[in-house]
Design a protein around this motif. Structure first.
Motif, short mmCIF file in Angstrom:
data_model
loop_
_atom_site.label_atom_id
_atom_site.label_comp_id
_atom_site.label_asym_id
_atom_site.label_seq_id
_atom_site.Cartn_x
_atom_site.Cartn_y
_atom_site.Cartn_z
N VAL A 132 12.66 14.13 7.54
CA VAL A 132 12.32 13.27 8.67
C VAL A 132 11.36 12.23 8.12
O VAL A 132 10.22 12.54 7.77
N THR A 133 11.87 11.00 7.98
CA THR A 133 11.04 9.96 7.39
C THR A 133 10.04 9.46 8.43
O THR A 133 10.42 9.11 9.54
N LEU A 134 8.77 9.46 8.06
CA LEU A 134 7.72 9.09 9.01
C LEU A 134 7.34 7.63 8.89
O LEU A 134 7.08 6.96 9.87
N ALA A 135 7.32 7.12 7.67
CA ALA A 135 6.94 5.72 7.46
C ALA A 135 7.23 5.31 6.04
O ALA A 135 7.16 6.13 5.12
N GLY A 136 7.54 4.03 5.88
CA GLY A 136 7.59 3.46 4.55
C GLY A 136 6.23 2.85 4.27
O GLY A 136 5.60 2.30 5.18
N ALA A 137 5.76 2.97 3.03
CA ALA A 137 4.44 2.41 2.71
C ALA A 137 4.62 1.19 1.82
O ALA A 137 5.67 1.01 1.19
N TYR A 138 3.63 0.33 1.77
CA TYR A 138 3.66 -0.82 0.87
C TYR A 138 2.91 -0.48 -0.42
O TYR A 138 2.10 0.44 -0.47
N GLN A 139 3.19 -1.29 -1.44
CA GLN A 139 2.45 -1.17 -2.70
C GLN A 139 1.18 -2.00 -2.54
O GLN A 139 1.26 -3.19 -2.23
N LEU A 140 0.03 -1.38 -2.74
CA LEU A 140 -1.24 -2.09 -2.54
C LEU A 140 -1.94 -2.29 -3.88
O LEU A 140 -2.22 -1.34 -4.60
N THR A 141 -2.22 -3.55 -4.20
CA THR A 141 -2.88 -3.89 -5.46
C THR A 141 -4.12 -4.72 -5.14
O THR A 141 -4.05 -5.63 -4.31
N TYR A 142 -5.22 -4.39 -5.76
CA TYR A 142 -6.43 -5.19 -5.59
C TYR A 142 -6.76 -5.82 -6.93
O TYR A 142 -6.78 -5.15 -7.95
N ILE A 143 -6.97 -7.13 -6.92
CA ILE A 143 -7.21 -7.81 -8.20
C ILE A 143 -8.29 -8.87 -8.07
O ILE A 143 -8.39 -9.55 -7.03
N ASN A 144 -9.10 -8.96 -9.11
CA ASN A 144 -10.20 -9.92 -9.15
C ASN A 144 -9.71 -11.35 -8.92
O ASN A 144 -8.65 -11.73 -9.40
N LYS A 145 -10.51 -12.13 -8.22
CA LYS A 145 -10.11 -13.50 -7.86
C LYS A 145 -9.88 -14.40 -9.07
O LYS A 145 -9.16 -15.39 -8.98
N ASP A 146 -10.49 -14.09 -10.20
CA ASP A 146 -10.33 -14.94 -11.38
C ASP A 146 -9.03 -14.65 -12.13
O ASP A 146 -8.67 -15.38 -13.04
N LEU A 147 -8.37 -13.56 -11.76
CA LEU A 147 -7.18 -13.14 -12.50
C LEU A 147 -5.91 -13.30 -11.67
O LEU A 147 -5.96 -13.33 -10.44
N THR A 148 -4.78 -13.37 -12.35
CA THR A 148 -3.49 -13.45 -11.67
C THR A 148 -2.40 -12.98 -12.64
O THR A 148 -2.67 -12.70 -13.80
N GLY A 149 -1.17 -12.86 -12.13
CA GLY A 149 -0.04 -12.56 -13.02
C GLY A 149 0.45 -11.13 -12.99
O GLY A 149 1.25 -10.74 -13.85
N VAL A 150 0.01 -10.35 -12.01
CA VAL A 150 0.39 -8.93 -11.99
C VAL A 150 1.64 -8.71 -11.13
O VAL A 150 1.83 -9.39 -10.12
N VAL A 151 2.48 -7.78 -11.55
CA VAL A 151 3.61 -7.34 -10.72
C VAL A 151 3.02 -6.48 -9.60
O VAL A 151 2.34 -5.49 -9.86
N THR A 152 3.26 -6.87 -8.36
CA THR A 152 2.61 -6.17 -7.25
C THR A 152 3.59 -5.41 -6.38
O THR A 152 3.23 -4.94 -5.31
N SER A 153 4.85 -5.30 -6.81
CA SER A 153 5.80 -4.44 -6.10
C SER A 153 5.86 -3.10 -6.83
O SER A 153 5.23 -2.92 -7.88
N VAL A 154 6.64 -2.18 -6.28
CA VAL A 154 6.75 -0.85 -6.88
C VAL A 154 7.42 -0.92 -8.27
O VAL A 154 7.39 0.05 -9.03
N ALA A 155 7.97 -2.07 -8.62
CA ALA A 155 8.54 -2.25 -9.97
C ALA A 155 7.49 -2.06 -11.06
O ALA A 155 7.82 -1.86 -12.23
N ALA A 156 6.21 -2.10 -10.68
CA ALA A 156 5.13 -1.89 -11.66
C ALA A 156 5.26 -0.55 -12.38
O ALA A 156 4.81 -0.41 -13.51
N TYR A 157 5.90 0.43 -11.74
CA TYR A 157 6.06 1.74 -12.38
C TYR A 157 7.02 1.69 -13.56
O TYR A 157 7.03 2.61 -14.38
N SER A 158 7.87 0.68 -13.62
CA SER A 158 8.91 0.66 -14.64
C SER A 158 8.91 -0.58 -15.51
O SER A 158 9.75 -0.70 -16.39
N SER A 159 8.02 -1.52 -15.25
CA SER A 159 8.06 -2.76 -16.04
C SER A 159 6.65 -3.12 -16.48
O SER A 159 5.68 -2.72 -15.87
#
Lengths: 317, 551
Positions: B515-542
């Protein structure tokens, strides 16, 4: 020094016996409570074949005594076992973490001695108002669990004021010290209160004793009475309590280590227990027992050095 | 591989669950007025442009047990070891170390390697290295074993080098899921010579690794209990990273993590807890990025003899649970209603995604209907005087809340549900030791899929055990479902695979094996000076930090 030699040997024998018994208890207790297959499978879905293979490889189906013997003979050959989870020698796992815990405990002990013993002396010698103030503060200190203090400290000094870092152990002497201040305070509060009370009552007991009254009547200066008679006589009791307190700090450090993200043996033990990493749980538990027993023995021996009659008293007490 | 599923997730979360129990997290009730519909989903940030000397990244799951890609799924490995195919942030698959990887006939799969990829030590990647690496996953102890289940077991035939840059994989039956799996860690490439030299210690703090990824793990880089220091691979085949030293530290306590991130002491973290949403969205050193995920919360039957094995009871519970309330309470609004156990994101970039989407859309949207639920309980014919036991892992607020919501939903429709909070190691044992499931009727967990694919994950719950349904504890056995699922896996064209899966889903979804209760989002917190991160669940494999850098 015949008495001392005999005492030392007796202590040493008792120490070895305690460790031996503790190792049996820890070894069997750990085996009875945890199931290590999940840890050993390392995240894979354990098929029945894999479970069977792991049981065989790690002798999980052998009787406890056989496994204990295997483990003990390994220890005598310098092999303390391998972590089920990290697949590395447990010594290489525990040693670096022990350093951090040791530093944390040392800093905490310094705080406890300064503030605990200090406030106890003040409470015993500086009149009723000081005594009451210290009593209120120590009641508060005893009522505050370590994790509550940790959260308050993080909130005030790390988050709001930004004076101290919130996590990690830092690198180099000053940075490390700076990182350890808040964890040490959070750990110390409870024990400061405890030691303060013990110090106060031990000192008051001495201050009202006959030999102190006699010394006073003989006109010996108060400062000297306090140093030679009161404090010296109270110290065996303080030392005995300090031994168990410091040993307790090693165990209690887990809470501060988790709250402040320090990778010490306390947080290692918590993690290892959760992952059913038995060899690590065994070695850390044993280490805590060793610390406890050794510190107590050391406290006794120092008491003995100060007052040779204290030992028998201490043992009977 | 699409089936990390529950066992691994349960074991992996085990440690942090206990740790978080020691200190309270930020309360879940902090409603800042931001509704779900205002969330902007970002799967990858714009690439960094400025070089950065050092970045400190927190691993919220705690210190990993190993960095061996065959034995573990954690967020450090993808930056160290490349997979044969490259998973993109939107879950599409592109060439990686393999230039091409395709079935040339229904049971023969040929992998052609790029010729310019080298390991960290400068030696070129050969077909022999790839054979060695893929064979790691054919061991039942490997996390990715399921994806290789149809490979010919004889190593001399199954996975062989057929040229200096060519590897051939032979199957006992066609397998429409294999290519997708190569974009996950089942397709990770390690050096054979290194692996044979180090033996069992591969991936440990002593043994180390030899891979091709954008960051290198050098001798002594991993200090157990402290951190893992990795350095830029300047010769990386896909361009050198901008960050020269990427250090991972382990902060599994949610509130400590939130404070360290918002204070700027740590530069970023993936999988930050949704309970700290208010802190992350407040004034801090960085920003919270919400990305697509395949992660979901669900519960399912743990016994074939209890009322939990009756689909009507599960249908009734499904109708009694208020999903909006669940989302608000458990994930602090950072999630969505998910209709079945296979989430949309897992197929949206697959071939024939339209067919999968139409199949998903046709499923009933969960809604609350207490009267209908009560009726179903009555119709089930089950003895509801016996309480049903729901097992959750102890010490995790989100599972305590989940259990409480299921319990109160049960109460409304006349089902007495007892909560059994189990210690992490016992909870983990539920998944392989049947004796641990005695007296348990339902188990609630969270799982995710790290590569595209729709077949592997549901198969675990609905196929008969001998066909791979290792979590099919209620003994569900519907021959039509089994036939369609098998046909989907053995299909030689994508359209047949999609149609067969949708046909199976139509039948199994209403039976709620989870019984699926909810889908969750991928949550990433990153410093304002930085960028360029994969923020979807693809981060587990790439390699999610490949483009990390200064703005």
């Amino acid at each position: 020094m015949n008495a001392l030699t005999r005492t030392l040997l007796g202590r040493l024998g008792g120490l070895v016996l305690t460790l031996f018994l503790a190792s049996i208890v820890i070894f069997s207790a750990v085996l009875l409570t945890g199931d290590p297959i999940a840890a050993l499978a390392g995240g894979a879905k354990p098929t029945p074949e894999l479970v069977a293979q792991i049981r065989l490889e790690y002798h999980l189906d052998d009787p406890v005594w056989a496994r204990y013997w295997m483990w003990l003979s390994g220890v005598f050959q310098g092999d303390f076992g391998r972590s089920f989870v990290y697949k590395t020698d447990v010594v290489s796992l525990v040693a670096p973490r022990f350093g951090i815990t040791l530093q944390l405990v040392l800093l905490t002990v310094v705080l406890i001695l300064i503030f605990g013993v200090g406030s106890g002396i003040l409470a015993a010698t500086r009149g009723a108002r000081t005594d009451r103030t210290v009593a209120v503060l120590t009641s508060l200190g005893m009522a505050l669990p370590t994790f509550v203090v940790a959260i308050l400290l993080i909130w005030i000094f790390a988050k709001t004021l930004g004076w101290f870092p919130v996590y990690g152990a830092g690198e180099g002497f000053w940075d490390r010290l700076w990182h350890l201040v808040l964890p040490a305070i959070s750990l110390a509060v409870l024990f400061v209160a405890y030691i303060s009370r013990v110090t106060r009552s031990a000192l008051i007991g001495q201050l009202h004793s006959e030999h102190v009254d006699t010394a006073r009547v003989r006109g010996i200066p108060a400062r000297r009475i306090f140093g030679v008679h009161v404090f010296r006589n109270a110290s065996p009791q303080l030392l005995a309590i300090s031994g168990t307190t410091i040993a307790g700090l090693f165990a209690a450090s887990a809470i501060a280590e988790v709250a402040f993200g320090l990778g010490g043996i306390g947080s290692l033990l918590v993690q290892a227990a959760a992952r059913a990493d038995l060899p690590v749980v065994q070695i850390v538990s044993l280490l805590l027992v060793v610390i406890f027993v050794v510190l107590n023995a050391v406290a006794d021996l120092i008491s003995f050095a100060i007052d040779p009659t204290s030992l028998s008293e201490g043992m009977n007490a | 591989m699409k089936r990390i599923g529950i066992a691994a997730a349960a074991v992996a979360c085990a440690s942090l669950l206990v740790l978080t129990a020691c200190a309270p997290r930020d309360g879940g009730g902090s409603d800042d007025g931001a509704g779900n519909d205002e969330i902007t989903l970002v799967d990858a940030q714009p690439a960094g442009t400025q070089p950065v000397d050092e970045v400190t990244w927190a691993i919220a799951e705690g210190e990993p047990a190993t960095l061996n890609p065959a034995n573990s799924a954690n967020l450090i490995i993808p930056n160290l070891c490349d997979n044969l195919l490259s998973l993109q942030p939107d879950f599409s698959i592109e060439p990686g170390i393999a230039e091409t990887a395709e079935f040339v006939d229904p049971t023969t799969f040929v992998i052609t390697l790029r010729d310019d990829v080298t390991f960290w030590d400068g030696s070129p990647v050969t077909a022999e290295d790839v054979v060695y690496s893929l064979q790691q996953s054919t061991n039942p102890a490997s996390q990715w074993y399921g994806a290789f289940a149809l490979v010919v077991p004889d190593p001399a035939v199954g996975i062989v080098a057929t040229g200096p840059n060519e590897v051939t994989v032979r199957f006992v039956a066609p397998d429409s899921t294999f290519r997708d799996a190569l974009a996950g860690q089942g397709g990770a490439v390690m050096q054979k010579a290194f692996g044979e030299k180090v033996g069992e210690a591969v991936g440990t703090s002593d043994g180390g690794l030899m891979c091709t990824g954008p960051y290198k793990l050098e001798d002594g880089g991993w200090t157990p209990g402290s951190d893992i220091v990795t350095t830029a691979n300047e010769d990386y085949w896909n361009g050198a990273p901008l960050v020269k030293e990427l250090t991972y530290t382990f902060v599994s306590d949610g509130s400590t993590l939130a404070t360290a991130l918002t204070q700027g002491e740590i530069d970023g973290a993936i999988n930050v807890p949704p309970t700290s949403r208010a802190a992350f969205e407040g004034d801090g050193a960085g920003t919270l990025v919400v990305g697509h995920s395949t992660s979901s919360y669900s519960f399912g039957p743990a016994s074939s003899t209890s009322a939990a094995a009756n689909p009507k009871i599960r249908q009734a519970l499904n109708l009694a649970i208020d999903r909006e309330k669940y989302l608000e309470t458990v994930v602090n609004g950072l999630g969505y209603v998910q209709k079945t156990l296979v989430p949309e994101f897992s197929f949206q970039s697959m071939e024939e995604a339209d067919i999968y989407q139409a199949g998903y859309d046709a499923l009933a949207t969960p809604e609350v209907d207490i009267e209908a639920a009560k009726k179903l309980v009555e119709e089930s014919g089950e003895d509801v005087s016996v309480p049903l036991v729901l097992a959750v892992v102890a010490g995790a607020p989100q599972f305590q809340q989940t259990a409480a919501i299921i319990q109160s939903a049960g109460k409304e429709i006349g089902l007495d549900i007892e909560i059994n909070e189990m210690q992490a190691s016992d909870f983990g044992a539920l998944f392989y030791d049947p004796s641990k499931r005695e007296g348990v009727d339902f188990v609630a967990t969270q799982g995710y899929l790290e590569t595209p694919g729709v077949i592997g994950y549901p198969s675990l719950f609905l196929l008969p055990e001998q066909l791979g349904g290792i979590f099919n504890w209620s003994g569900y056995d519907n021959p039509d479902v089994t036939a369609h699922m098998t046909a989907a896996r053995n299909a030689v064209d994508a359209e047949t695979a999609a149609n067969e899966f949708v046909a199976a889903q139509e039948i199994f979804a209403p039976d709620y094996l989870q019984v699926t209760l909810a889908g969750a989002y991928q949550l990433t917190y990153i410093n304002k000076d930085l960028t360029g991160v994969v923020t979807s669940v693809a981060a587990y494999s790439s390699p999610w930090a490949l483009h990390l850098g200064g703005k």
